[in-house]
Each structure stands twice: as C-alpha cells, then as structure tokens.
Design a protein around this motif. Structure first.
Motif, PDB file in Angstrom:
ATOM      1  N   LYS A 100      -4.214  -5.370 -13.317  1.00  0.00           N
ATOM      2  CA  LYS A 100      -4.182  -5.865 -11.945  1.00  0.00           C
ATOM      3  C   LYS A 100      -4.780  -4.802 -11.043  1.00  0.00           C
ATOM      4  O   LYS A 100      -5.028  -3.673 -11.484  1.00  0.00           O
ATOM      5  CB  LYS A 100      -2.757  -6.199 -11.491  1.00  0.00           C
ATOM      6  CG  LYS A 100      -1.805  -5.035 -11.614  1.00  0.00           C
ATOM      7  CD  LYS A 100      -0.405  -5.432 -11.203  1.00  0.00           C
ATOM      8  CE  LYS A 100       0.591  -4.341 -11.494  1.00  0.00           C
ATOM      9  NZ  LYS A 100       0.223  -3.020 -10.981  1.00  0.00           N
ATOM     10  N   ALA A 101      -5.004  -5.145  -9.789  1.00  0.00           N
ATOM     11  CA  ALA A 101      -5.578  -4.198  -8.840  1.00  0.00           C
ATOM     12  C   ALA A 101      -4.760  -4.186  -7.563  1.00  0.00           C
ATOM     13  O   ALA A 101      -4.032  -5.134  -7.259  1.00  0.00           O
ATOM     14  CB  ALA A 101      -7.023  -4.570  -8.539  1.00  0.00           C
ATOM     15  N   THR A 102      -4.860  -3.095  -6.832  1.00  0.00           N
ATOM     16  CA  THR A 102      -4.255  -3.007  -5.509  1.00  0.00           C
ATOM     17  C   THR A 102      -5.374  -3.260  -4.499  1.00  0.00           C
ATOM     18  O   THR A 102      -6.307  -2.462  -4.394  1.00  0.00           O
ATOM     19  CB  THR A 102      -3.633  -1.616  -5.273  1.00  0.00           C
ATOM     20  OG1 THR A 102      -2.588  -1.417  -6.227  1.00  0.00           O
ATOM     21  CG2 THR A 102      -3.062  -1.506  -3.873  1.00  0.00           C
ATOM     22  N   VAL A 103      -5.305  -4.372  -3.797  1.00  0.00           N
ATOM     23  CA  VAL A 103      -6.388  -4.795  -2.909  1.00  0.00           C
ATOM     24  C   VAL A 103      -6.007  -4.515  -1.456  1.00  0.00           C
ATOM     25  O   VAL A 103      -5.034  -5.080  -0.942  1.00  0.00           O
ATOM     26  CB  VAL A 103      -6.677  -6.304  -3.084  1.00  0.00           C
ATOM     27  CG1 VAL A 103      -7.829  -6.722  -2.183  1.00  0.00           C
ATOM     28  CG2 VAL A 103      -6.974  -6.615  -4.551  1.00  0.00           C
ATOM     29  N   PRO A 104      -6.746  -3.632  -0.786  1.00  0.00           N
ATOM     30  CA  PRO A 104      -6.405  -3.293   0.608  1.00  0.00           C
ATOM     31  C   PRO A 104      -6.736  -4.440   1.559  1.00  0.00           C
ATOM     32  O   PRO A 104      -7.680  -5.208   1.338  1.00  0.00           O
ATOM     33  CB  PRO A 104      -7.286  -2.071   0.887  1.00  0.00           C
ATOM     34  CG  PRO A 104      -8.476  -2.267  -0.012  1.00  0.00           C
ATOM     35  CD  PRO A 104      -7.935  -2.909  -1.260  1.00  0.00           C
ATOM     36  N   THR A 105      -5.958  -4.562   2.609  1.00  0.00           N
ATOM     37  CA  THR A 105      -6.223  -5.588   3.623  1.00  0.00           C
ATOM     38  C   THR A 105      -6.781  -4.962   4.898  1.00  0.00           C
ATOM     39  O   THR A 105      -7.037  -5.673   5.868  1.00  0.00           O
ATOM     40  CB  THR A 105      -4.929  -6.352   3.963  1.00  0.00           C
ATOM     41  OG1 THR A 105      -3.927  -5.420   4.394  1.00  0.00           O
ATOM     42  CG2 THR A 105      -4.420  -7.115   2.743  1.00  0.00           C
ATOM     43  N   ARG A 106      -6.956  -3.637   4.898  1.00  0.00           N
ATOM     44  CA  ARG A 106      -7.535  -2.972   6.064  1.00  0.00           C
ATOM     45  C   ARG A 106      -8.315  -1.738   5.631  1.00  0.00           C
ATOM     46  O   ARG A 106      -8.096  -1.204   4.542  1.00  0.00           O
ATOM     47  CB  ARG A 106      -6.453  -2.596   7.080  1.00  0.00           C
ATOM     48  CG  ARG A 106      -5.379  -1.665   6.579  1.00  0.00           C
ATOM     49  CD  ARG A 106      -4.253  -1.575   7.597  1.00  0.00           C
ATOM     50  NE  ARG A 106      -3.168  -0.708   7.153  1.00  0.00           N
ATOM     51  CZ  ARG A 106      -3.102   0.581   7.414  1.00  0.00           C
ATOM     52  NH1 ARG A 106      -4.076   1.168   8.098  1.00  0.00           N
ATOM     53  NH2 ARG A 106      -2.082   1.300   6.999  1.00  0.00           N
ATOM     54  N   ASP A 107      -9.198  -1.287   6.483  1.00  0.00           N
ATOM     55  CA  ASP A 107     -10.013  -0.115   6.190  1.00  0.00           C
ATOM     56  C   ASP A 107      -9.237   1.168   6.495  1.00  0.00           C
ATOM     57  O   ASP A 107      -8.090   1.131   6.932  1.00  0.00           O
ATOM     58  CB  ASP A 107     -11.307  -0.144   7.017  1.00  0.00           C
ATOM     59  CG  ASP A 107     -12.220  -1.292   6.614  1.00  0.00           C
ATOM     60  OD1 ASP A 107     -12.197  -1.639   5.425  1.00  0.00           O
ATOM     61  OD2 ASP A 107     -12.933  -1.831   7.487  1.00  0.00           O
ATOM     62  N   GLY A 108      -9.921   2.282   6.300  1.00  0.00           N
ATOM     63  CA  GLY A 108      -9.315   3.565   6.669  1.00  0.00           C
ATOM     64  C   GLY A 108      -8.523   4.185   5.545  1.00  0.00           C
ATOM     65  O   GLY A 108      -8.651   3.834   4.377  1.00  0.00           O
ATOM     66  N   GLY A 109      -7.674   5.125   5.914  1.00  0.00           N
ATOM     67  CA  GLY A 109      -6.875   5.854   4.938  1.00  0.00           C
ATOM     68  C   GLY A 109      -7.485   7.215   4.663  1.00  0.00           C
ATOM     69  O   GLY A 109      -8.705   7.382   4.721  1.00  0.00           O
ATOM     70  N   LEU A 110      -6.643   8.181   4.399  1.00  0.00           N
ATOM     71  CA  LEU A 110      -7.108   9.541   4.154  1.00  0.00           C
ATOM     72  C   LEU A 110      -6.544  10.047   2.843  1.00  0.00           C
ATOM     73  O   LEU A 110      -5.336   9.971   2.603  1.00  0.00           O
ATOM     74  CB  LEU A 110      -6.680  10.466   5.300  1.00  0.00           C
ATOM     75  CG  LEU A 110      -7.056  11.940   5.152  1.00  0.00           C
ATOM     76  CD1 LEU A 110      -8.580  12.101   5.153  1.00  0.00           C
ATOM     77  CD2 LEU A 110      -6.429  12.767   6.287  1.00  0.00           C
ATOM     78  N   VAL A 111      -7.416  10.555   1.966  1.00  0.00           N
ATOM     79  CA  VAL A 111      -6.993  11.087   0.680  1.00  0.00           C
ATOM     80  C   VAL A 111      -7.505  12.515   0.552  1.00  0.00           C
ATOM     81  O   VAL A 111      -8.669  12.794   0.839  1.00  0.00           O
ATOM     82  CB  VAL A 111      -7.558  10.247  -0.489  1.00  0.00           C
ATOM     83  CG1 VAL A 111      -7.173  10.864  -1.829  1.00  0.00           C
ATOM     84  CG2 VAL A 111      -7.052   8.818  -0.404  1.00  0.00           C
ATOM     85  N   SER A 112      -6.634  13.431   0.142  1.00  0.00           N
ATOM     86  CA  SER A 112      -7.052  14.821  -0.073  1.00  0.00           C
ATOM     87  C   SER A 112      -6.548  15.282  -1.432  1.00  0.00           C
ATOM     88  O   SER A 112      -5.568  14.760  -1.956  1.00  0.00           O
ATOM     89  CB  SER A 112      -6.491  15.735   1.014  1.00  0.00           C
ATOM     90  OG  SER A 112      -5.078  15.679   1.041  1.00  0.00           O
ATOM     91  N   ALA A 113      -7.247  16.237  -2.022  1.00  0.00           N
ATOM     92  CA  ALA A 113      -6.883  16.747  -3.357  1.00  0.00           C
ATOM     93  C   ALA A 113      -6.505  18.220  -3.274  1.00  0.00           C
ATOM     94  O   ALA A 113      -7.116  18.983  -2.512  1.00  0.00           O
ATOM     95  CB  ALA A 113      -8.059  16.563  -4.316  1.00  0.00           C
TER      96      ALA A 113
END
Length: 233
Positions: A212-225
């Motif tokens: 299955k997949a996680t499907v976003p309903t909006r843009d954006g978001g911040l990811v850092s490593a």
C-alpha cells in the motif's frame, strides 16, 4: 478486548467454572501466588520452567488423567488457586474469555436460547488489529456477530513482545480465502507531500507487509536527515 472479556466473565463466568466475584492479578501478585504454590507442593523446580508452561491451556483448565512434570504441577496448582479465589491474570482472562465466547456462540447456533438474551452484540469493531495475537483472532472469529470490521496497519505493529503478530492481518488483507471485503485507507490528511514521499521510501522495505502507499492530500512538508555514531546517540 481484555476489558470486554472481563466484563463478560463477570456476568457469565459460572459457565466456564469461575466464581461470581472476579479480580485481575498484577505481575507482582502472580509471582507471590507462584511461590505459595511451590511451597504448598514442596517440589523443587526452576521458576523459569514454570513460567514457560504457565499458559498451557491444559494446565490452566486443570486437565486430569495424565502425569505431569514438577514444573507443570506447580503451574496446575497455581491456576487451581486462582480459580478458587476468582482471580485472573492477563493471559487467563483471554483463556476463559475464549471458552465463554465459544460456548455462547455454540448455544446461539443451536437455538436453545434467544440470540438477544445470550449474545446481544450484532457488530464487532476492532482498531489497531495488527497487534492482535493468535488467541485474539480465535476470539474474533468465534464471536457470532452479524458484521465484523477490523482496522489496522501492518507497518505500525509494535506489540510483538506481548504476542502481537501482524501476519494474520496481512494474510486476511490479501484475501486469505475468507471472502472479507478489504478497503485501503491510503489518503494522509496530516502530512505534506515531502513527508509522505520519504515515508513511502522507507516503509516499502518492511518485511511481510500489505502492499500500500501513503498518499498525501496536500503539498509541502519538511524532511531533514541526521547521522549518529550509534543508536544511543
């Protein structure tokens, strides 16, 4: 599930050999009762051996007609003490609850007692079902409900240390030959595209999962490593 079964046992426990007044023991009290059983029997056996067989259904039920090893005799005496005192453990609550549900379902099917009087629940709804154990699934299946709805996510299983196993949920979600209707709730209303995208990249490596997949309903978001030298850091 434990709370639900405990409520059933308080009302109908006599049908499976339990007294009317019931209580649940905590872990410390379990150890104390075990020590009493050892002292009363006067046997020598490692506590570890007793704990390994403590939830054997034959010993919980006090099965007769066969010889038992010392550690099995202690476990059997332990459960007999609990039964007389109307005491349950986390695990025996499931044991007696499963017996009671099966009994109520069998009498229901036989039509000897009106369904509403014996089993008043038409629907079963279970959340976080991926953390259910084999015993939990047997109880769900035994419940004579008209409709059953299970909600879960094989990628969020965290209770393996208490018997939780997502394998049965994954099997049923894949069809399993039981004819369940399966509905995928993939829309994510909380996180933005960047978070969902990176989560999908990681989650797809999980073993034994339901595809299955996680499907976003909006843009954006911040990811850092961030890199760490060891897990404790």
């Amino acid at each position: 599930l434990h709370a639900f079964l405990f409520g059933l046992l308080k009302r109908h426990g006599a049908a499976v050999g339990l007294p009317e007044a019931l209580s649940v023991l905590d872990d410390d009290a379990v150890e104390a009762v075990l020590e009493e059983a050892v002292a009363e029997l006067g046997v020598r056996c490692p506590a570890k051996r007793v704990l390994e067989c403590l939830n054997d259904s034959r010993l919980v039920a006090g099965t007769a007609g066969r010889s038992f090893a010392p550690h099995e005799l202690v476990a059997k005496a332990f459960h007999a003490k609990l039964r007389r005192a109307g005491l349950l453990t986390f695990d025996t609550n499931l044991h007696y609850g499963e017996k009671l549900v099966a009994l109520m379902a069998a009498r229901d099917a036989g039509g000897k007692v009106a369904t509403e009087a014996l089993w008043p629940y038409r629907a079963l709804f279970v959340d976080e079902v991926q953390d259910s154990s084999a015993a939990d699934w047997r109880i769900y299946d035994a419940m004579p409900c008209v409709s059953k709805t299970m909600v879960g996510d094989s990628d969020q299983s965290i209770y393996a240390f208490r018997g939780g196993d997502p394998a049965e949920f994954t099997r049923r979600a894949a069809g399993g030959g039981r004819g369940e209707g399966v509905f995928f709730l993939e829309s994510n209303y909380r996180s933005g595209y960047m978070v969902c995208d990176k989560a999908n990249l990681l989650i797809r490596h999980n073993q034994g999962r339901t595809p299955k997949a996680t499907v976003p309903t909006r843009d954006g978001g911040l990811v850092s490593a961030h890199a760490f030298l060891n897990p404790a850091a």
